[in-house]
Design an enzyme around this catalytic site. Sequence first.
Site, PDB file in Angstrom:
ATOM      1  N   GLY A 243       0.651  -1.187   0.038  1.00  5.37           N
ATOM      2  CA  GLY A 243      -0.030   0.082   0.061  1.00  5.37           C
ATOM      3  C   GLY A 243       0.687   1.223  -0.123  1.00  5.37           C
ATOM      4  O   GLY A 243       0.392   2.360  -0.189  1.00  5.37           O
ATOM      5  N   ARG A 283       2.497  -1.385  -6.277  1.00  4.53           N
ATOM      6  CA  ARG A 283       2.632  -0.310  -6.912  1.00  4.53           C
ATOM      7  C   ARG A 283       4.170   0.367  -6.868  1.00  4.53           C
ATOM      8  O   ARG A 283       4.654   0.807  -7.623  1.00  4.53           O
ATOM      9  CB  ARG A 283       1.500   0.669  -6.217  1.00  4.53           C
ATOM     10  CG  ARG A 283       1.544   2.136  -6.960  1.00  4.53           C
ATOM     11  CD  ARG A 283       0.724   3.011  -6.113  1.00  4.53           C
ATOM     12  NE  ARG A 283      -0.585   2.417  -5.951  1.00  4.53           N
ATOM     13  CZ  ARG A 283      -1.714   2.539  -6.434  1.00  4.53           C
ATOM     14  NH1 ARG A 283      -1.834   2.938  -7.853  1.00  4.53           N
ATOM     15  NH2 ARG A 283      -2.543   2.029  -6.068  1.00  4.53           N
ATOM     16  N   ARG A 319      -6.864   3.836 -15.026  1.00  5.37           N
ATOM     17  CA  ARG A 319      -6.695   4.759 -13.768  1.00  5.37           C
ATOM     18  C   ARG A 319      -7.455   6.082 -13.703  1.00  5.37           C
ATOM     19  O   ARG A 319      -7.935   6.430 -12.859  1.00  5.37           O
ATOM     20  CB  ARG A 319      -5.115   4.610 -13.162  1.00  5.37           C
ATOM     21  CG  ARG A 319      -4.453   3.280 -13.035  1.00  5.37           C
ATOM     22  CD  ARG A 319      -3.346   3.276 -12.289  1.00  5.37           C
ATOM     23  NE  ARG A 319      -3.521   3.717 -10.908  1.00  5.37           N
ATOM     24  CZ  ARG A 319      -3.328   5.034 -10.448  1.00  5.37           C
ATOM     25  NH1 ARG A 319      -2.719   5.788 -11.331  1.00  5.37           N
ATOM     26  NH2 ARG A 319      -3.528   5.228  -9.439  1.00  5.37           N
ATOM     27  N   CYS A 351     -15.451   5.086 -26.856  1.00  6.34           N
ATOM     28  CA  CYS A 351     -16.958   5.772 -27.016  1.00  6.34           C
ATOM     29  C   CYS A 351     -17.264   5.723 -25.824  1.00  6.34           C
ATOM     30  O   CYS A 351     -18.430   5.335 -25.294  1.00  6.34           O
ATOM     31  CB  CYS A 351     -17.685   5.121 -27.884  1.00  6.34           C
ATOM     32  SG  CYS A 351     -17.114   4.713 -29.751  1.00  6.34           S
ATOM     33  N   GLU A 352     -16.624   6.723 -24.760  1.00  6.88           N
ATOM     34  CA  GLU A 352     -17.101   6.966 -23.471  1.00  6.88           C
ATOM     35  C   GLU A 352     -16.445   8.488 -23.230  1.00  6.88           C
ATOM     36  O   GLU A 352     -15.242   8.459 -23.427  1.00  6.88           O
ATOM     37  CB  GLU A 352     -16.522   6.084 -22.364  1.00  6.88           C
ATOM     38  CG  GLU A 352     -16.972   4.709 -22.382  1.00  6.88           C
ATOM     39  CD  GLU A 352     -17.927   4.155 -21.463  1.00  6.88           C
ATOM     40  OE1 GLU A 352     -18.573   4.923 -20.764  1.00  6.88           O
ATOM     41  OE2 GLU A 352     -18.486   3.029 -21.699  1.00  6.88           O
TER      42      GLU A 352
END
Length: 421
Positions: A243, A283, A319, A351-352
Site C-alpha cells: 500500500g 505499486r 486509472r 466511445c465514453e
Amino acid sequence: MIESRPFVYQKRRLVCGEVDLTQLAEEYGTPLYVYSADQILYRLGLFQEAFWGRPSTICYAVKANSSIAILRLLGEAGAGFDIVSGGELERVRKAHKPALKRVVFSGVGKQVEEIDVALKAGILMFNVESEAELGLLAARAEALGKTARFALRVNPDVFAETHPYISTGLSAHKFGIAITEARRIYKKTLKSKWLDAVGVSVHIGSQIRSVEPFQAALERVLALVAELRKDGHDIQYVDAGGGLGIDYGTGSFDAAAQVAKYAKALEKALADEPAHLLLEPGRFLVAQAGALLTKVLVVKKNGDKTFVITDAGMNDLIRPSLYQAHHEIVPVRQPSASAATAPVDIVGPVCESGDFFARDRKLAKVKESDLVAILDAGAYGMTLSSNYNTRMRPAEILVEGPEARLIRRRETMRDLLAPEL
Ligand SMILES: *Cc1c(COP(=O)(O)O)cnc(C)c1O
C-alpha cells in the site's frame, strides 16, 4: 542514474535507460507499455535492505503488474509473492517455481479449486479473510491430507487517506476479519489437525502516502500477536501488507527516502518482535518503472476546448477514468524550453466521455503522429486493461540495461475471437 526517473530526455528524445522510445514505437507499434527492469530491481533492493536487520521477505503483490517476465525478475532476486487468485499462482509457477514457497494467498473470495492448487503447491500461508473461508480451508486441507498454514487478515479499523475504492482498512470495508473477533477465531483452530496458525496479516489499502497509518495498523496487529502467543499459538509471521504510495505528480522521486521513512515507522512498531516480517508492496515497486507510449491520432477543437486524441484508451490504462488518477504526460520529442504550452484534454478513442488521461492539462503543442508517454503507468495499467470496444491490448517491452525485449506481443484479432463459439 537508477535513482532518477527511468524515463528522461537524452539528446531531446525520451529514453528508458539506454533505449530510445521513438525507435521502440517504430519497431513494435503503439500503444506500447515499456518497463525498466533496473528500476524495479532497484526498488525491490530498497525494501530488502531497509529490513535487512530482521528476517523478512518482500512478497510483491502480483496484481499490480503480473507480467511473467517481471515476476521472474523479482522471483530470481529473492522476492516472494502476494497473490489474490489461482491464476496469479500459475503465473508465479511459470515465472519462478522456487518462489511458490514464498507465496501468500490473499483475497476475500477464494474458491475450492484455488485453495486445493495452493495447498498442493505448498505456499507459505493463506491470508484468510472470513470465518467461513477458514472452515473451507480446514475441509480442503483434510481432504488432501495437508496442513494449511494460515494467518487471519485482520481489519484494524485504521483510516488511511486514499481514494475510497482502494481503502480497505476500515470496519466498513469487505476485507479481513474485525481485529476484535480474531482472538476467538484463532482459538477455535488450536486443536485442529489441519490448520496451523502461523501468522497475522493486515493490509489497509493502496496509494497511501503517509506512513503513520501503517505504523498504527501494525501496532494493533502486534498487540494481537502477543495475546495469541499467550493462548498458545506459535506465531512466526507478521504480514504488514502493501500500500505504500508513490508521487504521481512532478514532485519527489526519492524512492530511497520514501522507503526509509516507511521502514522507520514499521520498525518503531516492531521493536524487538522476533517474527519473520512479510511485506506486500505492489505499486511502489513497478509504477514509476513503467510508461505507456502512445501516438497522437488527431488534434481537434470543439468550441474553445482542444482534444488530443491518442491511440491508447481507457481500455489500456483505466486509472484516470476509474480513480480520477493523475499521470504526468510528456511528449517523446523534447519541446524547447521556450515552447508555448496550452491546456488540452488528452483522451482515448473509446466511445465514453470517461475515456480520458488528462483534462485541462498544459502540454507543449503536439500534432498528428507525435508520440507522447504517459508516465508512472507500470502498476495497475496492463493488469486492469480490457478489450472494451474490441480493442487489442498493447504489447509490453522490458528494458534491461541496453537491451529492450518484447515480453508480451500485441494481441491480434484472432486472440480476441478465439473463445467465441
Ligand atoms: C493490492 C494489494 C497489495 C498491494 O497494494 P499496493 O498498493 O500495490 O502496494 C498488497 N496486499 C494485498 C492484500 C492487496 O490486496
